[in-house]
Design a protein around this motif. Structure first.
Motif, PDB file in Angstrom:
ATOM      1  N   GLY A  23       1.095  -1.322   0.387  1.00 38.18           N
ATOM      2  CA  GLY A  23      -0.064   0.090  -0.099  1.00 38.18           C
ATOM      3  C   GLY A  23       0.859   1.582  -0.039  1.00 38.18           C
ATOM      4  N   ASN A  24       2.468   1.407   0.042  1.00 39.99           N
ATOM      5  CA  ASN A  24       2.833   2.052   0.541  1.00 39.99           C
ATOM      6  C   ASN A  24       3.913   2.406  -1.585  1.00 39.99           C
ATOM      7  N   ASN A  25       3.169   2.886  -2.359  1.00 43.92           N
ATOM      8  CA  ASN A  25       3.738   3.317  -3.505  1.00 43.92           C
ATOM      9  C   ASN A  25       5.624   3.395  -3.616  1.00 43.92           C
ATOM     10  N   GLU A  26       6.270   4.025  -2.622  1.00 48.00           N
ATOM     11  CA  GLU A  26       7.609   3.870  -2.530  1.00 48.00           C
ATOM     12  C   GLU A  26       8.218   2.519  -2.069  1.00 48.00           C
ATOM     13  N   GLU A  27       7.777   2.245  -1.076  1.00 47.61           N
ATOM     14  CA  GLU A  27       8.390   0.816  -0.982  1.00 47.61           C
ATOM     15  C   GLU A  27       7.779  -0.413  -2.187  1.00 47.61           C
ATOM     16  N   ASP A  28       6.708  -0.381  -2.043  1.00 43.84           N
ATOM     17  CA  ASP A  28       6.403  -0.917  -3.408  1.00 43.84           C
ATOM     18  C   ASP A  28       7.413  -1.223  -4.223  1.00 43.84           C
ATOM     19  N   ILE A  29       7.763  -0.215  -5.038  1.00 41.88           N
ATOM     20  CA  ILE A  29       8.546  -0.113  -6.055  1.00 41.88           C
ATOM     21  C   ILE A  29      10.069  -0.055  -5.744  1.00 41.88           C
ATOM     22  N   ASN A  30      10.457  -0.268  -4.225  1.00 46.50           N
ATOM     23  CA  ASN A  30      11.513  -0.776  -4.183  1.00 46.50           C
ATOM     24  C   ASN A  30      11.986  -1.524  -3.692  1.00 46.50           C
ATOM     25  N   THR A  31      10.601  -2.670  -4.036  1.00 45.42           N
ATOM     26  CA  THR A  31      10.803  -3.736  -3.662  1.00 45.42           C
ATOM     27  C   THR A  31      10.641  -4.725  -5.060  1.00 45.42           C
ATOM     28  N   LEU A  32      10.283  -4.129  -6.007  1.00 41.85           N
ATOM     29  CA  LEU A  32       9.500  -4.603  -7.133  1.00 41.85           C
ATOM     30  C   LEU A  32      11.017  -4.370  -7.530  1.00 41.85           C
ATOM     31  N   LYS A  33      12.277  -3.532  -7.464  1.00 41.43           N
ATOM     32  CA  LYS A  33      13.420  -2.656  -7.994  1.00 41.43           C
ATOM     33  C   LYS A  33      14.778  -3.877  -8.265  1.00 41.43           C
ATOM     34  N   ALA A  34      14.462  -4.130  -6.629  1.00 38.28           N
ATOM     35  CA  ALA A  34      15.037  -5.209  -5.581  1.00 38.28           C
ATOM     36  C   ALA A  34      15.274  -6.848  -6.071  1.00 38.28           C
TER      37      ALA A  34
ATOM     38  N   GLU B 278       3.122  -6.245 -14.580  1.00 39.36           N
ATOM     39  CA  GLU B 278       1.377  -6.781 -13.647  1.00 39.36           C
ATOM     40  C   GLU B 278       1.572  -6.069 -12.482  1.00 39.36           C
ATOM     41  N   TRP B 279       2.463  -5.968 -11.609  1.00 39.13           N
ATOM     42  CA  TRP B 279       2.443  -5.810 -10.119  1.00 39.13           C
ATOM     43  C   TRP B 279       2.120  -3.824 -10.226  1.00 39.13           C
ATOM     44  N   PHE B 280       3.112  -3.710 -11.206  1.00 43.51           N
ATOM     45  CA  PHE B 280       3.114  -2.199 -11.125  1.00 43.51           C
ATOM     46  C   PHE B 280       2.066  -1.497 -12.296  1.00 43.51           C
ATOM     47  N   ASP B 281       1.495  -2.599 -13.374  1.00 42.34           N
ATOM     48  CA  ASP B 281      -0.249  -1.922 -13.357  1.00 42.34           C
ATOM     49  C   ASP B 281      -0.904  -1.619 -11.676  1.00 42.34           C
ATOM     50  N   LYS B 282      -1.061  -2.221 -10.726  1.00 43.09           N
ATOM     51  CA  LYS B 282      -1.293  -2.546 -10.179  1.00 43.09           C
ATOM     52  C   LYS B 282      -1.414  -1.607  -8.691  1.00 43.09           C
ATOM     53  N   LEU B 283      -0.475  -0.872  -8.839  1.00 39.86           N
ATOM     54  CA  LEU B 283       0.026   0.211  -8.006  1.00 39.86           C
ATOM     55  C   LEU B 283      -1.130   0.999  -8.117  1.00 39.86           C
ATOM     56  N   ASN B 284      -0.589   2.264  -7.558  1.00 33.30           N
ATOM     57  CA  ASN B 284      -1.838   3.662  -7.251  1.00 33.30           C
ATOM     58  C   ASN B 284      -0.606   4.309  -7.520  1.00 33.30           C
TER      59      ASN B 284
ATOM     60  N   ASP C  56       0.088   7.229 -11.620  1.00 31.02           N
ATOM     61  CA  ASP C  56      -1.224   7.479 -12.654  1.00 31.02           C
ATOM     62  C   ASP C  56       0.005   6.810 -13.405  1.00 31.02           C
ATOM     63  N   GLU C  57      -1.416   7.385 -14.531  1.00 31.91           N
ATOM     64  CA  GLU C  57      -0.459   6.782 -16.061  1.00 31.91           C
ATOM     65  C   GLU C  57       0.376   6.843 -16.870  1.00 31.91           C
ATOM     66  N   PHE C  58       1.323   8.276 -16.401  1.00 33.38           N
ATOM     67  CA  PHE C  58       1.818   8.328 -16.541  1.00 33.38           C
ATOM     68  C   PHE C  58       3.321   7.797 -15.299  1.00 33.38           C
ATOM     69  N   ASP C  59       3.575   8.047 -14.694  1.00 33.75           N
ATOM     70  CA  ASP C  59       4.597   7.020 -13.439  1.00 33.75           C
ATOM     71  C   ASP C  59       4.457   5.851 -14.001  1.00 33.75           C
ATOM     72  N   ARG C  60       3.348   4.939 -14.340  1.00 40.56           N
ATOM     73  CA  ARG C  60       3.279   3.605 -14.846  1.00 40.56           C
ATOM     74  C   ARG C  60       3.928   3.021 -15.398  1.00 40.56           C
ATOM     75  N   ASN C  61       3.622   4.157 -16.956  1.00 41.26           N
ATOM     76  CA  ASN C  61       4.145   3.873 -17.752  1.00 41.26           C
ATOM     77  C   ASN C  61       5.612   3.947 -17.478  1.00 41.26           C
ATOM     78  N   LEU C  62       6.359   4.802 -16.638  1.00 32.96           N
ATOM     79  CA  LEU C  62       7.205   5.109 -16.249  1.00 32.96           C
ATOM     80  C   LEU C  62       8.520   4.163 -16.168  1.00 32.96           C
TER      81      LEU C  62
ATOM     82  N   GLN D  70       1.640  14.748 -25.186  1.00 27.29           N
ATOM     83  CA  GLN D  70       1.654  14.270 -24.034  1.00 27.29           C
ATOM     84  C   GLN D  70       2.482  12.763 -23.718  1.00 27.29           C
ATOM     85  N   ARG D  71       2.438  12.372 -25.014  1.00 28.54           N
ATOM     86  CA  ARG D  71       3.756  11.052 -25.601  1.00 28.54           C
ATOM     87  C   ARG D  71       4.703  11.552 -25.287  1.00 28.54           C
ATOM     88  N   LEU D  72       5.011  12.753 -25.971  1.00 25.20           N
ATOM     89  CA  LEU D  72       6.421  13.347 -26.337  1.00 25.20           C
ATOM     90  C   LEU D  72       6.957  13.502 -24.666  1.00 25.20           C
ATOM     91  N   VAL D  73       6.443  13.911 -24.177  1.00 24.69           N
ATOM     92  CA  VAL D  73       6.719  14.186 -22.386  1.00 24.69           C
ATOM     93  C   VAL D  73       7.038  12.814 -22.315  1.00 24.69           C
TER      94      VAL D  73
END
Length: 222
Positions: free
Chosen positions: A30-41, A70-76, A78-84, A154-157
């Motif tokens: 439920g903590n985006n930063e923590e979950d992202i770090n775990t996925l990166k690990a 799939e896990w990144f898609d489930k994170l809370n 926005d579309e920009f951050d998810r794609n990144l 927006q796509r260019l950004v």
């Protein structure tokens, strides 16, 4: 020797399968930063595992990447951050595989080409709007072009942000490639140097054959 390599690669394959099962069992905190770090690990650990048998490489790589996405898609996010984040996950797998330098450089070239194409499209649509406005065409067409321009910007950004993420990695990859090319050049140069006498003898023999052939041709004509 080759049996040892096969044995190591089979062990690596089992390690990657085990890691995939671990990623499947992962649950979001439920903590985006923590979950992202775990996925990166997970991605870091994946990259640290060595080569697997080539027949299994693409399939298991794709499976791991899909699960991570799939896990990144489930994170809370926005579309920009998810794609990144998904792009970062892709880079992580590219940066850990074989021929990674070529793959990373190729990925950059695709991004640069796409960015240039979109910039050209925007310029064309903006020129079209100017033409349509001057000729008093329907407002509906203008609105459609403006909407297309905004979405493309927006796509260019996003694409530029991806390119920025990729640049630092590619710079290191290019340096490695240049070093590798120079090493190969030195090896070839040094090998040729050891064969100078043979090369010179062969050159003299070829020159002699060429001279004899020319004399024979002249004698035949006369």
């Amino acid at each position: 020797f080759f049996k040892d390599i096969d044995s190591v690669q089979e062990k690596n394959l089992e390690l990657k399968k085990a890691l995939i099962e671990e990623v499947k069992q992962f649950t979001l905190s439920g903590n985006n930063e923590e979950d992202i770090n775990t996925l990166k690990a997970f991605q870091t650990r994946w990259g640290e595992i060595g080569f697997v048998p080539i027949k299994a490489k693409d399939a298991i790589q794709e499976e791991f990447r899909n699960i991570i996405n799939e896990w990144f898609d489930k994170l809370n996010l926005d579309e920009f951050d998810r794609n990144l984040e998904r792009f970062r996950a892709k880079l992580s797998t590219l940066d850990s595989g074989d021929n990674k330098e070529y793959k990373l450089i190729n990925e950059r070239e695709k991004l640069v080409t796409k960015i240039r194409q979109l910039e050209t499209d925007i310029n064309t649509w903006e020129n079209n709007i100017g033409f349509i406005t001057k000729s008093n065409k329907s407002q509906g067409l203008i609105n459609e072009l403006e909407s297309r321009i905004e979405k493309t910007k927006q796509r260019l950004v996003l694409l530029r942000e991806k390119l920025k993420e990729l640049e630092d990695i590619v710079l290191g990859a290019e340096e490695k490639l240049y070093n590798l090319e120079y090493q190969l050049f030195c090896q070839i140069r040094d090998h040729i140097f050891t064969q100078v006498d043979r090369i010179q003898q062969t050159a003299k023999a070829v020159a002699m054959i060429d001279m004899i052939t020319s004399l024979a041709y002249v004698a035949e004509k006369n």
